[in-house]
Design an enzyme around this catalytic site. Structure first.
Site, PDB file in Angstrom:
ATOM      1  N   ASP A  72       0.837  -1.195   0.000  1.00  0.00           N
ATOM      2  CA  ASP A  72       0.000   0.000   0.000  1.00  0.00           C
ATOM      3  C   ASP A  72       0.877   1.253   0.000  1.00  0.00           C
ATOM      4  O   ASP A  72       1.949   1.251  -0.608  1.00  0.00           O
ATOM      5  CB  ASP A  72      -0.904  -0.049   1.246  1.00  0.00           C
ATOM      6  CG  ASP A  72      -2.256   0.591   1.030  1.00  0.00           C
ATOM      7  OD1 ASP A  72      -2.287   1.804   0.768  1.00  0.00           O
ATOM      8  OD2 ASP A  72      -3.288  -0.101   1.139  1.00  0.00           O
ATOM      9  N   HIS A  74      -3.693   5.945   3.643  1.00  0.00           N
ATOM     10  CA  HIS A  74      -4.466   4.794   3.165  1.00  0.00           C
ATOM     11  C   HIS A  74      -3.912   3.475   3.686  1.00  0.00           C
ATOM     12  O   HIS A  74      -4.663   2.596   4.135  1.00  0.00           O
ATOM     13  CB  HIS A  74      -4.476   4.807   1.636  1.00  0.00           C
ATOM     14  CG  HIS A  74      -5.372   3.806   0.994  1.00  0.00           C
ATOM     15  ND1 HIS A  74      -4.977   2.513   0.730  1.00  0.00           N
ATOM     16  CD2 HIS A  74      -6.641   3.912   0.543  1.00  0.00           C
ATOM     17  CE1 HIS A  74      -5.961   1.867   0.137  1.00  0.00           C
ATOM     18  NE2 HIS A  74      -6.987   2.689   0.014  1.00  0.00           N
ATOM     19  N   SER A  81     -11.338  -0.712  -1.085  1.00  0.00           N
ATOM     20  CA  SER A  81     -10.078  -0.749  -0.338  1.00  0.00           C
ATOM     21  C   SER A  81     -10.315  -1.051   1.132  1.00  0.00           C
ATOM     22  O   SER A  81      -9.436  -1.576   1.809  1.00  0.00           O
ATOM     23  CB  SER A  81      -9.350   0.600  -0.434  1.00  0.00           C
ATOM     24  OG  SER A  81      -8.554   0.680  -1.572  1.00  0.00           O
TER      25      SER A  81
END
Length: 402
Positions: free
Chosen positions: A162, A193, A348
């Site tokens: 990520d 994120h 996600s």
């Protein structure tokens, strides 16, 4: 939405006429990285032949630069190699003549253009309540309690591929470690994120596998961008790390990212899964068939679509026959860099729920990565509404009995 996409830009009409058909990925026209390619060797090529080919490619690249009076421009040559079981190749930046010669080489299976990885828009709401943990541990909507076995993923290692992870965040309690960085020189999560997804699959408060070990693999930068080749390098590092440390069969990987129609991305994901790592991947946020995307369409991975708190498939979640299961994906609260929290939405967010349950079941039931997704589907509740045709109704459930 919290989902990374790898797309194309730049007109390639002239290039497609000049280079043989073994160059693929020219059908799209957004965000291609100029002069950058991923070269895949034929499966029968030996290690010695692979080394010889690399030397040959470097030689013709240097010769081509010599004809350009040593001007490097954007042609940096061979940058990185990758090797999985039955799959090997390299990435690099080459001029038109060099890549034409490489593509025609009989040892080369095909060449795929490299692309930019981007972060989709994220919705952020600070300090909002979460609902995902309660939902995956109960058959019915409405419970705020998370019911789970105390094994909680103990003995399993989860790779978060990520934007990096804030490994010092209190959510991880010293269980998180830095792995590698294929995108820049900043070994931290400057985007948020990656920390958020890690908090979902393995955080102490917001996570599912609360005792799992976590490894940060950074392939996207502060702006949420990277490259296909960089993601491949990150996955390669994970499989090598798992092999060196005896973790194959006891590891999971979360990939909350994707690319439209990439042969090499699918093959790399399949190779990582076959190496002994359970892969959970995001279906995507385009409101279309996830079968058009990679690695969502890769064989053997566990592809996650997204629901809201009322078990309805979200309008933006991708769908289709490649979706293995739905997971909570709308308004999910989790960890964020600098000891913070945030609420994000996207497939996600659904993917790390699936990854966390996969790690949880591996520890609890002693099952291997090759059977985890089937077990997840077996346990799942048939409760999703508003889903598209040819798409499962299965909603993630951890088997708690509640």
């Amino acid at each position: 939405m919290g989902f990374f996409r790898i797309l194309f830009s730049l007109s390639l009409c002239a290039l497609s006429l000049a280079i043989p058909s073994k160059l693929i990925g020219l059908e799209n026209t957004k965000d291609v990285i100029p002069n950058s390619y991923i070269v895949v060797m034929k499966s029968a090529v030996s290690e010695a032949e692979f080394q010889s080919h690399q030397a040959w490619a470097s030689k013709i690249h240097s010769r081509s630069l010599g004809k350009r009076d040593g001007v490097l421009d954007d042609f940096g040559g061979l940058k990185a190699t990758f090797q999985f079981e039955g799959l090997k190749g390299y990435s690099g930046a080459f001029d038109k003549k060099t890549i034409e010669l490489i593509t025609r080489n009989p040892a080369v299976d095909y060449v795929e253009v490299d692309r930019v990885v981007k972060l989709d828009a994220i919705s952020t709401q600070r300090d909002a309540p979460s609902w995902g943990l309660g939902r995956i541990s109960h058959r019915r909507v409405g419970s705020a309690d998370y019911v789970f076995d105390d094994s909680a993923g103990s003995g399993i290692t989860i790779y978060g591929v990520d934007t990096g992870i804030d490994i010092r965040h209190p959510e991880f309690g010293g269980r998180a470690a830095w792995g590698t960085n294929t995108v820049d020189d900043e070994d931290t999560d400057q985007n948020g994120h990656g920390t958020h997804t890690a908090g979902t699959f393995g955080g102490a408060t917001y996570g599912i596998a609360k005792k799992a070990n976590i490894v940060a693999v950074k392939v996207l930068n502060a702006q949420g961008t990277g490259t296909t080749s960089g993601v491949i390098q990150g996955i390669q590092w994970c499989t090598d790390h798992a092999g060196r440390n005896g973790l194959r069969g006891k590891a999971a990987m979360n990939l909350s990212l994707g690319i439209r129609g990439s042969t090499i991305f699918n093959r790399v994901a399949e190779a990582a899964q076959a190496s002994g790592i359970f892969l959970a991947v995001a279906a995507g946020n385009d409101g279309t068939d996830a079968g058009q995307f990679s690695p969502a369409s890769a064989r053997g991975v566990c592809t996650a679509a997204a629901t809201n708190s009322q078990d309805a498939a979200t309008s933006w979640s991708n769908y289709g026959s490649v979706v293995a299961v739905y997971g909570p994906g709308a308004d999910i609260v989790s960890a964020y860099p600098n000891d913070d929290t945030a609420t994000l939405s996207g497939t996600s967010m659904a993917s790390p729920h699936v990854c966390g349950v996969g790690a949880y079941l591996m520890a609890l039931e002693g099952i291997g990565p090759d059977t985890v997704c089937d077990r997840i589907k077996q346990l799942a509740s048939e409760s999703v509404t508003n889903q598209k045709p040819n798409t499962t109704k299965k909603l993630l459930y951890n088997g708690s009995g509640a």
